[in-house]
Scaffold this motif. Sequence first.
Motif, PDB file in Angstrom:
ATOM      1  N   THR A 260       0.922  -1.255   0.112  1.00  0.00           N
ATOM      2  CA  THR A 260      -0.107  -0.037  -0.051  1.00  0.00           C
ATOM      3  C   THR A 260       0.819   1.330  -0.163  1.00  0.00           C
ATOM      4  O   THR A 260       2.133   1.303   0.589  1.00  0.00           O
ATOM      5  CB  THR A 260      -1.069  -0.064   1.384  1.00  0.00           C
ATOM      6  OG1 THR A 260      -1.866   1.010   1.105  1.00  0.00           O
ATOM      7  CG2 THR A 260      -0.107   0.004   2.454  1.00  0.00           C
ATOM      8  N   THR A 261       0.400   2.294  -0.725  1.00  0.00           N
ATOM      9  CA  THR A 261       1.269   3.613  -0.888  1.00  0.00           C
ATOM     10  C   THR A 261       0.777   4.467   0.343  1.00  0.00           C
ATOM     11  O   THR A 261      -0.466   4.763   0.385  1.00  0.00           O
ATOM     12  CB  THR A 261       1.078   4.224  -2.254  1.00  0.00           C
ATOM     13  OG1 THR A 261       1.506   3.133  -2.972  1.00  0.00           O
ATOM     14  CG2 THR A 261       2.073   5.539  -2.173  1.00  0.00           C
ATOM     15  N   VAL A 262       1.887   5.313   1.115  1.00  0.00           N
ATOM     16  CA  VAL A 262       1.446   6.116   2.175  1.00  0.00           C
ATOM     17  C   VAL A 262       2.301   7.486   1.628  1.00  0.00           C
ATOM     18  O   VAL A 262       3.320   7.434   2.107  1.00  0.00           O
ATOM     19  CB  VAL A 262       1.995   5.550   3.563  1.00  0.00           C
ATOM     20  CG1 VAL A 262       1.613   6.671   4.473  1.00  0.00           C
ATOM     21  CG2 VAL A 262       1.139   4.381   3.895  1.00  0.00           C
ATOM     22  N   ASP A 263       1.660   8.076   1.048  1.00  0.00           N
ATOM     23  CA  ASP A 263       2.165   9.559   0.587  1.00  0.00           C
ATOM     24  C   ASP A 263       3.364   9.431  -0.171  1.00  0.00           C
ATOM     25  O   ASP A 263       4.239   9.942   0.028  1.00  0.00           O
ATOM     26  CB  ASP A 263       2.036  10.572   1.877  1.00  0.00           C
ATOM     27  CG  ASP A 263       2.303  12.071   1.315  1.00  0.00           C
ATOM     28  OD1 ASP A 263       2.197  12.389   0.075  1.00  0.00           O
ATOM     29  OD2 ASP A 263       2.963  12.778   2.090  1.00  0.00           O
TER      30      ASP A 263
ATOM     31  N   LEU B 157       0.332   2.372  10.896  1.00  0.00           N
ATOM     32  CA  LEU B 157      -0.157   1.010  10.140  1.00  0.00           C
ATOM     33  C   LEU B 157       0.645  -0.272  10.464  1.00  0.00           C
ATOM     34  O   LEU B 157      -0.142  -1.080  10.447  1.00  0.00           O
ATOM     35  CB  LEU B 157       0.243   1.514   8.574  1.00  0.00           C
ATOM     36  CG  LEU B 157       0.189   0.429   7.627  1.00  0.00           C
ATOM     37  CD1 LEU B 157      -1.331  -0.037   7.396  1.00  0.00           C
ATOM     38  CD2 LEU B 157       0.743   0.787   6.229  1.00  0.00           C
TER      39      LEU B 157
ATOM     40  N   THR C 283       3.915  11.722   7.414  1.00  0.00           N
ATOM     41  CA  THR C 283       3.655  10.224   6.826  1.00  0.00           C
ATOM     42  C   THR C 283       4.489   9.311   7.830  1.00  0.00           C
ATOM     43  O   THR C 283       4.059   8.136   7.728  1.00  0.00           O
ATOM     44  CB  THR C 283       4.573  10.481   5.629  1.00  0.00           C
ATOM     45  OG1 THR C 283       3.797  11.240   4.757  1.00  0.00           O
ATOM     46  CG2 THR C 283       4.340   9.210   4.926  1.00  0.00           C
TER      47      THR C 283
ATOM     48  N   ARG D  21       1.795   7.884  10.262  1.00  0.00           N
ATOM     49  CA  ARG D  21       0.866   7.225   9.675  1.00  0.00           C
ATOM     50  C   ARG D  21       1.547   5.811   9.356  1.00  0.00           C
ATOM     51  O   ARG D  21       0.927   4.972   9.710  1.00  0.00           O
ATOM     52  CB  ARG D  21       0.540   7.723   8.417  1.00  0.00           C
ATOM     53  CG  ARG D  21      -0.218   9.027   8.155  1.00  0.00           C
ATOM     54  CD  ARG D  21      -0.734   9.690   7.189  1.00  0.00           C
ATOM     55  NE  ARG D  21      -1.412   8.669   6.059  1.00  0.00           N
ATOM     56  CZ  ARG D  21      -1.511   8.928   4.990  1.00  0.00           C
ATOM     57  NH1 ARG D  21      -0.894   9.862   4.205  1.00  0.00           N
ATOM     58  NH2 ARG D  21      -2.257   8.344   4.163  1.00  0.00           N
ATOM     59  N   VAL D  22       2.716   5.863   8.869  1.00  0.00           N
ATOM     60  CA  VAL D  22       3.352   4.240   8.546  1.00  0.00           C
ATOM     61  C   VAL D  22       3.515   3.519   9.874  1.00  0.00           C
ATOM     62  O   VAL D  22       3.164   2.268   9.826  1.00  0.00           O
ATOM     63  CB  VAL D  22       4.915   4.771   8.063  1.00  0.00           C
ATOM     64  CG1 VAL D  22       5.464   3.549   8.285  1.00  0.00           C
ATOM     65  CG2 VAL D  22       4.676   4.999   6.698  1.00  0.00           C
TER      66      VAL D  22
ATOM     67  N   ALA E 228       4.630   0.961   1.332  1.00  0.00           N
ATOM     68  CA  ALA E 228       4.550   0.133   2.647  1.00  0.00           C
ATOM     69  C   ALA E 228       4.208  -1.397   2.202  1.00  0.00           C
ATOM     70  O   ALA E 228       3.311  -1.507   1.754  1.00  0.00           O
ATOM     71  CB  ALA E 228       3.574   0.542   3.716  1.00  0.00           C
TER      72      ALA E 228
END
Length: 261
Positions: free
Chosen positions: A21-24, A60, A53, A56-57, A28
Amino acid sequence: MISAVELDELMRGGWPATRETTVDGWLARLSGGVTRRANSVLPCHAPSDAERTLTRVEELYRGHGLPPVFQLGPAAQPSGLDSVLARRGYELRTPTIVQIATIEDVLHRLPDSEADVRVRRRPDTTWMDLWWEVDGRGGPDSRELSHDILTGVPGLYARSHHRDGIAAVGRLALVDSWVGVYCMAVRPDARRRGHAQAVLRGLLERAAEHGSKHTWLQVTADNHAARTLYERVGFAPAANYHYRELTKPAGETLPTETRAA
């Protein structure tokens, strides 16, 4: 000469995560905790707000019961991310060297072998048994996830036979015109008898038959014996990377500016 970005993409393809999945702008990868590579962030693009970010990571990975991990090489974005992570409490893990070669050159340098090497398109139970015995980590669930990672990209699987059974195994990941060397494992009582080189030759000969021209591999920086062996048969360093892993509980992670104060 291949770029660091292109090498990152080859390695991503050669050992694919079961979920991405992409986080900005950061990729990831999540695979149930099986191997750091398949459970780490590849920071391929600079995010608009690195601090946000990062948070957020971390949320996650913690939400999946995993420690936040970053894979950091020359192409990591933004520049200086390694220092930011170090100040944030991320610990250095597994410095690794990426080596590349032409298949033709390696085959020219590898010694001939009389070993009985068999190459297949998928790993059967016997192949998995030996690899897992030598390099596997975890229980049945981890082995099943590892099988999913291995077979997530086209590959070749070789095994060298000995009078007492299978002596060694190895894998090539087929990514575009490149092949990646993975899972080289030799049974302890069969080491130093040329089985690893025989497996490598068998794999690369088959890859060459299918038109592949170049190969890469990853070797940990402290594995001097393996580095010397691979360099002797034509592999040369092309890049390096390491991991940064946050092992502290989430509540102990302080903002970068606070830790640096």
